[in-house]
Design an enzyme around this catalytic site. Structure first.
Site, PDB file in Angstrom:
ATOM      1  N   LYS A 231       0.822  -1.222   0.000  1.00 42.28           N
ATOM      2  CA  LYS A 231       0.000   0.000   0.000  1.00 42.28           C
ATOM      3  C   LYS A 231       0.849   1.263   0.000  1.00 42.28           C
ATOM      4  O   LYS A 231       0.577   2.222   0.716  1.00 42.28           O
ATOM      5  CB  LYS A 231      -0.976   0.004   1.182  1.00 42.28           C
ATOM      6  CG  LYS A 231      -1.985  -1.139   1.165  1.00 42.28           C
ATOM      7  CD  LYS A 231      -2.974  -1.016   2.310  1.00 42.28           C
ATOM      8  CE  LYS A 231      -4.008  -2.127   2.280  1.00 42.28           C
ATOM      9  NZ  LYS A 231      -3.446  -3.453   2.626  1.00 42.28           N
ATOM     10  N   ARG A 232       1.873   1.292  -0.849  1.00 42.11           N
ATOM     11  CA  ARG A 232       2.739   2.459  -0.904  1.00 42.11           C
ATOM     12  C   ARG A 232       2.086   3.581  -1.700  1.00 42.11           C
ATOM     13  O   ARG A 232       1.341   3.348  -2.644  1.00 42.11           O
ATOM     14  CB  ARG A 232       4.078   2.083  -1.528  1.00 42.11           C
ATOM     15  CG  ARG A 232       4.901   1.099  -0.696  1.00 42.11           C
ATOM     16  CD  ARG A 232       5.203   1.661   0.683  1.00 42.11           C
ATOM     17  NE  ARG A 232       6.192   0.858   1.391  1.00 42.11           N
ATOM     18  CZ  ARG A 232       5.939   0.093   2.442  1.00 42.11           C
ATOM     19  NH1 ARG A 232       4.724   0.012   2.907  1.00 42.11           N
ATOM     20  NH2 ARG A 232       6.920  -0.572   3.040  1.00 42.11           N
TER      21      ARG A 232
END
Length: 271
Positions: free
Chosen positions: A95-96
């Site tokens: 989830k960057r």
């Protein structure tokens, strides 16, 4: 290099439409009689690697590895490499999301050619979809995929994702932007994440890419209720199941059997 979208489509046909999760939550480590430490993490991951060989895709939850610092990342690197060596597609649930050079660095870490690079990675678009361009570019060059958060199951997400902008929800704008990227490819490699427990989901009919669907089983999502989700064709749906399967551990055979039973329940998505 063959694109992620093509490789995933082939894997779904050959090995079923299930993405199994590796979520080494401390409670699960204790339930498996493992120490809550980097050593316990490594033993947990080794069991999952052996049990999940032969499935289409596996999604390690990066946060549970990151919690142990460099030792945890070393376990994650080995887990990714060994799963890929067995032919399993690995989706790093990282989830960057950031901007500029920072996003470019994340792109190299997760979609480049380094030790953490997976077949696909999850990303957050909530600094603006355009902020993900470095990741989309690096992923495309390396034949990797990106799953972009669109409509998540957590209650807090609705205040942002269902807000209206130019007549569309923000979640719908994310889906539409992903669809625009996919138009350049016969099989899209840019997917979206849509929670299985949502009562209202974006229109996915034009995405032409994969839809990662977490939240099945322990979180309340039903494996028999996914057909037609958002108007997406069944060939694009990739249900992700973690704790509902992991609770069958720590035996390798028991874990594999739980995954196979769930895969069988989802077989209608490839019929």
């Amino acid at each position: 290099m063959m694109s992620f979208g093509v490789r995933l489509a082939s894997a779904r046909v050959e090995r079923g439409p299930l993405c199994v999760g590796i979520d080494p939550h401390p409670d699960l480590l204790r339930a498996w009689d493992l120490p809550v430490s980097a050593d316990g993490l490594a033993r947990f991951s080794d069991i999952c690697i052996r049990a999940y060989a032969g499935f289409a895709a596996v999604k390690p939850q990066v946060a549970f590895f990151e919690a142990y610092g460099s030792a945890g990342f070393a376990v994650l690197e080995r887990t990714i490499a060994e799963l890929q060596a067995s032919g399993v597609l690995v989706i790093a649930d990282a989830k960057r999301g950031d901007i500029g050079s920072t996003m470019a660095a994340y792109a190299q870490a997760w979609a480049g050619d380094g030790p953490l690079s997976a077949d696909a990675v999850t990303a957050s678009p909530y600094l603006g979809f355009g902020s993900l361009q470095p990741l989309l570019d690096v992923a495309a060059v390396n034949g990797r995929g990106v799953f972009i958060l669109a409509a998540t199951s957590n209650p807090e997400g609705a205040s942002v994702q269902r807000a209206l902008a130019d007549g569309r929800t923000v979640a719908q704008s994310v889906v539409d932007a992903a669809a625009a990227v996919n138009r350049a490819e016969p099989v899209g490699s840019v997917g979206v994440v849509v929670g299985a427990t949502l009562a209202v989901v974006p229109d996915l009919s034009a995405l032409s890419g994969p839809v990662l669907i977490p939240g099945i089983g322990a979180q309340g999502g039903r494996p028999d209720a996914l057909a037609g989700l958002g108007g997406a064709g069944p060939e694009h749906l990739l249900p992700a199941v973690s704790r509902e399967i992991l609770k069958a551990g720590p035996g390798v055979a028991d874990l594999r059997s739980a995954g196979e039973r769930m895969r069988d329940r989802l077989a209608y998505l490839t019929a």
